[in-house]
Design a protein around this motif. Structure first.
Motif, PDB file in Angstrom:
ATOM      1  N   UNK A 344      -1.155   3.332  -2.189  1.00 57.23           N
ATOM      2  CA  UNK A 344      -0.226   2.475  -2.897  1.00 57.23           C
ATOM      3  C   UNK A 344       0.366   1.574  -1.987  1.00 57.23           C
ATOM      4  N   UNK A 345       0.855   1.932  -0.547  1.00 59.71           N
ATOM      5  CA  UNK A 345       1.519   1.272   0.503  1.00 59.71           C
ATOM      6  C   UNK A 345       0.318  -0.115   0.511  1.00 59.71           C
ATOM      7  N   UNK A 346      -0.602   0.264   1.188  1.00 56.71           N
ATOM      8  CA  UNK A 346      -1.649  -0.895   1.411  1.00 56.71           C
ATOM      9  C   UNK A 346      -2.078  -1.678   0.309  1.00 56.71           C
ATOM     10  N   UNK A 347      -2.192  -1.241  -1.088  1.00 58.07           N
ATOM     11  CA  UNK A 347      -2.455  -2.071  -2.181  1.00 58.07           C
ATOM     12  C   UNK A 347      -1.368  -3.051  -2.561  1.00 58.07           C
ATOM     13  N   UNK A 348      -0.004  -2.640  -2.437  1.00 56.23           N
ATOM     14  CA  UNK A 348       1.134  -3.284  -2.381  1.00 56.23           C
ATOM     15  C   UNK A 348       1.043  -4.545  -1.530  1.00 56.23           C
ATOM     16  N   UNK A 351      -1.972  -6.934  -2.131  1.00 59.22           N
ATOM     17  CA  UNK A 351      -1.790  -7.590  -3.174  1.00 59.22           C
ATOM     18  C   UNK A 351      -0.790  -8.671  -3.094  1.00 59.22           C
ATOM     19  N   UNK A 352       0.309  -8.254  -2.439  1.00 59.25           N
ATOM     20  CA  UNK A 352       1.124  -9.555  -2.075  1.00 59.25           C
ATOM     21  C   UNK A 352       0.379 -10.727  -1.443  1.00 59.25           C
ATOM     22  N   UNK A 353      -0.395 -10.447  -0.363  1.00 60.37           N
ATOM     23  CA  UNK A 353      -0.810 -11.279   0.482  1.00 60.37           C
ATOM     24  C   UNK A 353      -1.772 -12.023  -0.309  1.00 60.37           C
ATOM     25  N   UNK A 354      -2.568 -11.791  -1.135  1.00 58.44           N
ATOM     26  CA  UNK A 354      -3.653 -12.130  -2.248  1.00 58.44           C
ATOM     27  C   UNK A 354      -2.712 -13.318  -3.002  1.00 58.44           C
ATOM     28  N   UNK A 381      -2.028  -6.407   8.089  1.00 61.45           N
ATOM     29  CA  UNK A 381      -2.532  -7.388   7.235  1.00 61.45           C
ATOM     30  C   UNK A 381      -1.718  -8.537   7.683  1.00 61.45           C
ATOM     31  N   UNK A 382      -3.008  -9.687   7.748  1.00 57.78           N
ATOM     32  CA  UNK A 382      -2.522 -10.986   8.079  1.00 57.78           C
ATOM     33  C   UNK A 382      -3.100 -12.020   6.985  1.00 57.78           C
ATOM     34  N   UNK A 383      -2.173 -12.682   6.628  1.00 62.78           N
ATOM     35  CA  UNK A 383      -2.928 -13.857   5.525  1.00 62.78           C
ATOM     36  C   UNK A 383      -2.324 -15.315   5.902  1.00 62.78           C
ATOM     37  N   UNK A 384      -2.928 -16.328   5.311  1.00 64.14           N
ATOM     38  CA  UNK A 384      -2.819 -17.641   5.832  1.00 64.14           C
ATOM     39  C   UNK A 384      -2.081 -18.267   4.457  1.00 64.14           C
ATOM     40  N   UNK A 410       4.495 -19.691 -10.813  1.00 69.38           N
ATOM     41  CA  UNK A 410       3.241 -19.025 -11.180  1.00 69.38           C
ATOM     42  C   UNK A 410       3.053 -17.656 -10.589  1.00 69.38           C
ATOM     43  N   UNK A 411       3.748 -17.013 -10.063  1.00 68.35           N
ATOM     44  CA  UNK A 411       3.545 -15.689  -9.650  1.00 68.35           C
ATOM     45  C   UNK A 411       4.515 -14.723 -10.227  1.00 68.35           C
ATOM     46  N   UNK A 412       3.997 -14.060 -11.061  1.00 69.48           N
ATOM     47  CA  UNK A 412       4.868 -13.050 -11.721  1.00 69.48           C
ATOM     48  C   UNK A 412       4.917 -11.627 -10.715  1.00 69.48           C
ATOM     49  N   UNK A 413       6.321 -10.929 -11.084  1.00 69.24           N
ATOM     50  CA  UNK A 413       6.295  -9.842 -10.180  1.00 69.24           C
ATOM     51  C   UNK A 413       7.509  -9.369 -10.341  1.00 69.24           C
ATOM     52  N   UNK A 414       8.148  -7.944 -10.065  1.00 72.27           N
ATOM     53  CA  UNK A 414       9.147  -7.178 -10.077  1.00 72.27           C
ATOM     54  C   UNK A 414      10.182  -7.377  -9.144  1.00 72.27           C
TER      55      UNK A 414
END
Length: 610
Positions: A344-348, A351-354, A381-384, A410-414
């Motif tokens: 769950x940690x890695x998925x969160x 998914x935030x980076x994506x 996790x590194x994102x651009x 355009x980005x939904x979330x809680x």
């Protein structure tokens, strides 16, 4: 009497009162010539006259005055009194000499008695032979001795001493007055400070009481919020589970035929339900984490499989042109942790980076590190993506907080993802840190120990209810299920069919004891929350009846398993959550299947509470 030694400067025989006056005259002249002033001169002359008067009339009573060099120490003016006979100086005379002068020694022998007194001379005094000779000439030169003049000299010295004493007394009175005034000021200041301190303490006590009240209100509000989350999550989880299970049943290969459009709609329902269920479970976990009731269950974790599942699950979330790079570890490091929490940690984080990366890549790297003799794993996790402003990088870890502007468009979330991930990382004994720059991307680093102290064993196979293992054969002959939730029983029926050949469902708990006594099943599943008698009362009745006391019982609950009152479970073997109920979990709870470690062991969702 003329001295012989070059340092002998005076002296005389003492037999009558006139000799005492002569000694005083010589003492005054010598102290003046040798640099003694004021009180020192008066003390020397007084001691000489007092000793002479005390021992006057003693046989062969003489005195010798001498300026003795110091031999590395201060020079002294010495007066050596000698006499014969048994007479001794008065004790008061000796005490006065010891108190007023620097030296006072008294010795007696068969040859006679000796009393030596002395006073240190100023270090600047010249004690050369030429100077001492001049002093002797002045002292023993022709002079007219006058008793009247001696008395005048004594009076002058006395008046001088009295004047100095008066000046000292006045100075002492002045100092006493200043000290008294200072004491008054100190007392006044102390009183003022005491009053201020008392007033401050009163304010502090009032402030402390107010803070205590505010803290209590905040604690109650936090507890109410946690209860609200838990209750809402619990109430949502049951119907969401039903939606997911029904959609999967309709999509199963042996279900009634559906059109392609219907299958897409069912897939959408199942996917949306799964997303909603994940959100509900995150809310529940956040509530449990805040109340300190979320405990990890350490297991041997297959890191390569976990990353493979993340790659498959998150691959479809990437924007067009964005590459998701999750490594395929051919030789993964050993990891013992709560695999569900870590997933769950890695998925969160991923998914935030994506979500906020529209071009470039989102890359995950795994590194093994040694710290103080222990192994740690670092997931970076590194994102651009668009990045996070520096002044909001700590706020993103606040629950429900979302960065304004481009991030939300355009980005939904809680706003629960990162706070939830950080809480889970802390529970796993690690840390989650974030660094970012707008326009450059974000780096999130998760560090956890490679071996987490085991507090329970969480079995594999975390599917939803109604998903029996393919080709599985029934392990039990008969099974009784006591539950008044018809929807849940409908969803669980396929799973129960793979557990036992003969399954008896009892919706009325009042009939349950009779059914069990009659059918004598191999195992019993009991829901706790039912109309009277509830599950606890049924467990007590089963434990008391000799015909049913030895039948294995597993408790089912849609509530948080850790909140179950274990003191009232009597002989129940395990407590299972209805959310992830599978054939394997039921058999594990009954001790009829090996655990993922290869050893037979019952599973219990409330095990951390033990």
């Amino acid at each position: 009497m003329r001295p012989v030694d070059p340092y002998d400067v005076g002296g005389c025989t003492l037999s009558v009162d006139r000799d005492v006056f002569e000694l005083r005259r010589q003492g005054q002249s010598l102290t003046r010539a040798l640099g003694l002033e004021g009180h020192e001169r008066v003390r020397v002359v007084t001691v000489l006259s007092e000793v002479a008067r005390d021992l006057l009339g003693s046989p062969e009573f003489r005195v010798l005055l001498r300026a003795a060099p110091g031999d590395g120490q201060a020079a002294q003016l010495l007066a050596r009194f000698t006499w014969s006979g048994a007479r001794r100086p008065d004790a008061s005379t000796l005490r006065a000499a010891e108190r007023l002068l620097d030296r006072c020694t008294y010795t007696t022998s068969e040859e006679g008695n000796t009393l030596t007194v002395g006073q240190r001379l100023p270090s600047s005094q010249d004690l050369s032979r030429e100077r001492l000779e001049r002093i002797r000439e002045q002292l023993h030169g022709p002079s007219e001795f006058s008793m009247t003049e001696e008395l005048r000299s004594q009076n002058r010295l006395l008046l001088q001493a009295l004047e100095e004493s008066r000046a000292q007394k006045e100075e002492l009175q002045r100092l006493n007055a200043e000290l008294e005034e200072t004491n008054k000021g100190v007392v006044a200041l102390y009183s003022e400070l005491s009053a201020e301190l008392e007033e401050t303490n009163t304010g502090v006590v009032a402030l402390y009481a107010e803070l205590e009240d505010k803290s209590r209100q905040l604690r109650l509000a936090s507890e109410a919020k946690t209860r609200f989350w838990a209750n809402v999550s619990h109430e949502l989880r049951a119907p969401v589970n039903s939606v997911i299970a029904l959609a999967r049943l309709l999509l199963a290969p042996d279900a009634d035929p559906t059109t392609e459009e219907q299958r897409q709609q069912l897939s959408l329902i199942a996917g949306s339900g799964s997303t909603l269920l994940a959100l509900v479970e995150e809310l529940l976990d956040v509530a449990k984490a805040e109340s300190g009731r979320l405990e990890p269950s350490a297991v041997d974790t297959d890191l390569r499989t976990m990353l493979h599942q993340l790659r498959g699950t998150l691959g479809g979330m990437a924007h067009e042109g964005v590459r998701l790079d999750i490594p395929d570890l051919t030789d993964p490091p050993c990891l013992v942790t709560d695999d569900v929490m870590l997933t769950r940690v890695l998925r969160n984080v991923l998914s935030n980076g994506l979500k906020f990366t529209t071009e470039g890549e989102v890359r995950l790297t795994v590194e093994r590190e040694e710290r103080d003799g222990a192994s740690w794993l670092a997931f970076t996790t590194r994102d651009t993506g668009i990045g996070i402003p520096e002044d909001e990088q700590e706020q993103v870890f606040e629950e429900f907080y979302q960065v304004r502007g481009t991030h939300q468009r355009g980005h939904s979330g809680t706003g629960l993802g990162l706070p939830y991930a950080r809480k889970l990382t802390a529970i796993l004994g690690g840390t989650l840190t974030l660094s970012s720059a707008p326009g450059e991307g974000t780096v999130v680093r998760v560090e956890i120990p490679a071996r987490l102290d085991a507090q329970g064993v969480e079995p594999g196979g975390r599917g939803g209810p109604g998903e029996p293992a393919a080709g599985a054969s029934a392990a039990l002959g008969s099974l009784v299920v006591v539950d008044d939730d018809a929807t849940f029983l409908d969803l669980l029926r396929p799973t129960l069919a793979s557990v036992a050949h003969d399954v008896t469902e009892v919706a009325d708990s009042a009939r349950a004891l009779d059914v069990v006594r009659t059918s004598r099943p191999d195992a019993i599943l009991v829901d706790l929350v039912m109309p009277a008698p509830d599950g606890y009362a049924l467990l007590t009745a089963l434990a008391r009846d000799p015909l049913t006391a030895r039948i294995p019982v597993v408790v089912l609950t849609s509530s948080d398993p850790s909140e179950v009152d274990r003191t009232r479970l009597t002989h129940a073997r395990s407590v299972l959550s209805k959310t992830h109920l599978t054939r394997e979990r039921i058999l594990l709870a009954l001790g009829l299947a090996p655990s993922p470690t290869g050893h037979p062991a019952p599973v219990d969702d409330a095990a951390p509470e033990r």
